[in-house]
Design an enzyme around this catalytic site. Sequence first.
Site, mmCIF file in Angstrom:
data_model
loop_
_atom_site.group_PDB
_atom_site.id
_atom_site.type_symbol
_atom_site.label_atom_id
_atom_site.label_comp_id
_atom_site.label_asym_id
_atom_site.label_seq_id
_atom_site.Cartn_x
_atom_site.Cartn_y
_atom_site.Cartn_z
ATOM 1 N N CYS A 32 0.808 -1.233 0.000
ATOM 2 C CA CYS A 32 0.000 0.000 0.000
ATOM 3 C C CYS A 32 0.835 1.274 0.000
ATOM 4 O O CYS A 32 0.297 2.367 -0.183
ATOM 5 C CB CYS A 32 -0.932 0.032 1.208
ATOM 6 N N HIS A 34 -3.169 7.354 3.261
ATOM 7 C CA HIS A 34 -3.645 6.101 2.673
ATOM 8 C C HIS A 34 -4.940 5.723 3.384
ATOM 9 O O HIS A 34 -5.051 5.860 4.602
ATOM 10 C CB HIS A 34 -2.582 5.017 2.872
ATOM 11 N N ASN A 85 -10.455 0.509 0.666
ATOM 12 C CA ASN A 85 -8.996 0.545 0.489
ATOM 13 C C ASN A 85 -8.675 0.086 -0.938
ATOM 14 O O ASN A 85 -8.782 -1.097 -1.253
ATOM 15 C CB ASN A 85 -8.347 -0.380 1.524
#
Length: 333
Positions: A116, A256, A286
Amino acid sequence: MAKLRAAITGIHAWAPADILTNKELEKMVDTTDEWITSRTGIKERHILKGKGLGTSDMGVEAVKGLLKKTGTTPDEVDLLICATVTPDMQFPATANIISDKVGIKNAFSFDMNAACSTFIFALVTASKYVESGEYKKVIVVGGDKMSSITDYTDRATCVIFGDAAGAVLLEPTTDEIGIMDHRFYTDGSGRVHLHQKAGGSVKPASHETVDAREHFIYQEGQPVFKFAVTNMADVAVEIMERNHLSSDDIDWLVPHQANLRIIEATARRMKLDKNKVMINIQRYGNTTNGTIPMCLYEWENQLKKGDNLVLAAFGGGFTWGAIYLKWAYDGKR
Ligand code: UT7
């Protein structure tokens, strides 16, 4: 001579039209809208449907839009980096596929994978090419088709992830704008808590790996949460301190989007008001490397030249980091 920096001079992002809501997930696994909302902040996520479509197809939409809005022709692009954990194929690089599909021919391209955190790692990698003076127009694409590695029988992971992609253009500048500083970290021992078990060289695909559902995301939520919440906040505070920035100096936190609780904890540690934090996890979940460019794209109208942004991410591996960025232009291009 003034230092050459890399500035983001355009942003575009794209999410597929199909939406998977918490209500629909309630019919697929033993979960509730209340559990998902209170534990993650997510209400719905976008899913790329259609045979033969992959991460590159979302990247292509983002890059095409970026080229159009910045008045850039494909021939002018010198380098394209794609940040993804869900490449179209093991090889060749999805970056090459995107370049081919949009007609970028005078550039070289490659993929990066730091889970990520890849988008911010790739942004800094790209900035080094720009700062060298040899590369004038560099594109970084961040995107993932997480639905392709999500097990829709596993309630612990299937509620979290979604699909999207975004792309930024980096260009050189001698002004005091652009990527100012970064701090990145990795800790490979964290790999036990978050990974994809099969499909790599250790465990190539076989009937057994497919039967054991080992081509999907494996995540132990709690240990990942504990590491994420501490490290993302720590590194965000570290980048502020290194650059003598108080909470008043920061215009935006671009985090994020893994879990609303992690984002809020990071903002609290930075002593930032909630209205300075870009949050769209409720609508997209996500999307791994799509999260930060999706936020920048959605907030582009509100950004002003000289705004101080902190980009922060945490991901599998473990990987984490933060960038201090001075925004380069007013509003939408
Ligand atoms: O982006 C890359 C990095 N990833 C992250 O940053 C993710 C970090 N982790 C998280 O965001 C959270 O750990 C999760 C959202 C994944 C899980 O939330 P949690 O509050 O840590 O829940 P948990 O895993 O501790 O599970 C608590 C309970 C368990 O039941 P028992 O054992 O207490 O009876 C789970 O089985 O919740 C259960 N559970 C669910 N219940 C309803 C797990 N998933 C679900 C679900 N619906 N979807």
